[in-house]
Design an enzyme around this catalytic site. Structure first.
Site, short mmCIF file in Angstrom:
data_model
loop_
_atom_site.label_atom_id
_atom_site.label_comp_id
_atom_site.label_asym_id
_atom_site.label_seq_id
_atom_site.Cartn_x
_atom_site.Cartn_y
_atom_site.Cartn_z
N TYR A 146 0.83 -1.20 0.00
CA TYR A 146 0.00 0.00 0.00
C TYR A 146 0.86 1.25 0.00
O TYR A 146 0.61 2.20 -0.76
CB TYR A 146 -0.92 -0.03 1.22
CG TYR A 146 -2.05 0.98 1.16
CD1 TYR A 146 -3.08 0.85 0.23
CD2 TYR A 146 -2.10 2.06 2.04
CE1 TYR A 146 -4.12 1.76 0.18
CE2 TYR A 146 -3.13 2.98 1.99
CZ TYR A 146 -4.14 2.82 1.05
OH TYR A 146 -5.16 3.73 1.00
N LYS A 155 0.89 4.01 -3.02
CA LYS A 155 0.49 5.39 -2.78
C LYS A 155 1.69 6.35 -2.90
O LYS A 155 1.53 7.49 -3.33
CB LYS A 155 -0.16 5.52 -1.41
CG LYS A 155 -1.51 4.80 -1.31
CD LYS A 155 -2.52 5.36 -2.32
CE LYS A 155 -3.91 4.78 -2.11
NZ LYS A 155 -4.92 5.38 -3.03
#
Length: 249
Positions: free
Chosen positions: A154, A158
């Site tokens: 993640y 991001k």
């Protein structure tokens, strides 16, 4: 306010959470909204809600990780609603896991939706945005600007979205296209339910993810997205706006 009257706006992940709230917010301010989601039923519900309130919307079933699906979706939007002028890349997935235990398929899926999907949607819509001096707002995360435990995929996705935002802003700033991102902290959305912790986590490490403000609502993030996409933010490009309750102070 009606900052987006008749502006064709694409919102990915519009079937739920931040995407749904963003689609509703833009429609309430006069936009013609393309509600894009891999779940066509969820996209349809958001579009129907907009139309029931007197707005204009189109539900578009689209897998943002697939370039053919993205190209077809953008073509359908341009044909039905008109040339896109604003693109909000909201679709996202994630999970917590020990990095040494994460299956490659989970890594690929998170990178595919959160980073490759943003790139594919930007690539497909930029020809239209260049014609009408449009703009892009990407949804990043605090995980893209700080390290977080059990979040390797993640954070990588991001963080990539953050620098993709800055790269595109730099490349197109002389051609009239603005590109910005919002980096939310905790948001009370269905996505948060996928972030289940491994059984043996170090709870002391998780303190870095807490803030006295608690979780915000999807509508709070949608308001920041709407500001970044509006003419009020005309002087902003390449900005990563943290909406995180002070988590990254």
């Amino acid at each position: 306010m009606e900052r987006f009257t008749d502006k064709v706006t694409i919102v990915t992940g519009a079937g739920s959470g931040i995407g749904r709230s963003t689609a509703l917010r833009f429609a309430a301010e006069g936009a013609k909204v393309a509600c894009v989601d891999v779940n066509d039923e969820a996209a349809g519900k958001t579009a129907a809600e907009i139309e029931a309130a007197g707005g204009t919307a189109q539900a578009v079933a689209c897998n943002v990780t697939d370039e053919t699906s993205v190209a077809a979706g953008v073509d359908a939007i341009a044909h039905h609603l008109g040339a896109p002028q604003i693109v909000c890349n909201v679709a996202g997935v994630g999970r917590f896991a020990h990095a040494h235990e994460m299956p490659l398929e989970d890594w690929d899926r998170i990178i595919g939706v959160n980073l490759t999907g943003v790139f594919l949607m930007c690539r497909a819509t930029l020809p239209y945005l260049l014609e009408n001096k449009g703009n892009i707002v990407n949804v990043a995360s605090t995980a893209g600007i700080m390290g977080q435990p059990y979040s390797a995929a993640y954070c990588a996705s991001k963080g990539g979205a953050v620098l993709l935002t800055k790269a595109l802003a730099s490349e197109y700033q002389d051609r009239g296209v603005r590109v910005n991102a919002v980096a939310p902290g905790g948001v009370d959305t269905p996505l948060i339910n996928s972030f289940t912790f491994p059984d043996d986590i170090d709870h002391r490490r998780m303190r870095i993810l807490t803030t006295p403000f608690g979780f915000q609502q999807p509508e709070d993030v949608a308001s920041v997205i709407a500001f970044l996409a509006s003419d009020e933010a005309w002087y902003m490009t390449g900005s990563i706006v943290a909406a995180d309750g002070g988590l990254t102070i």
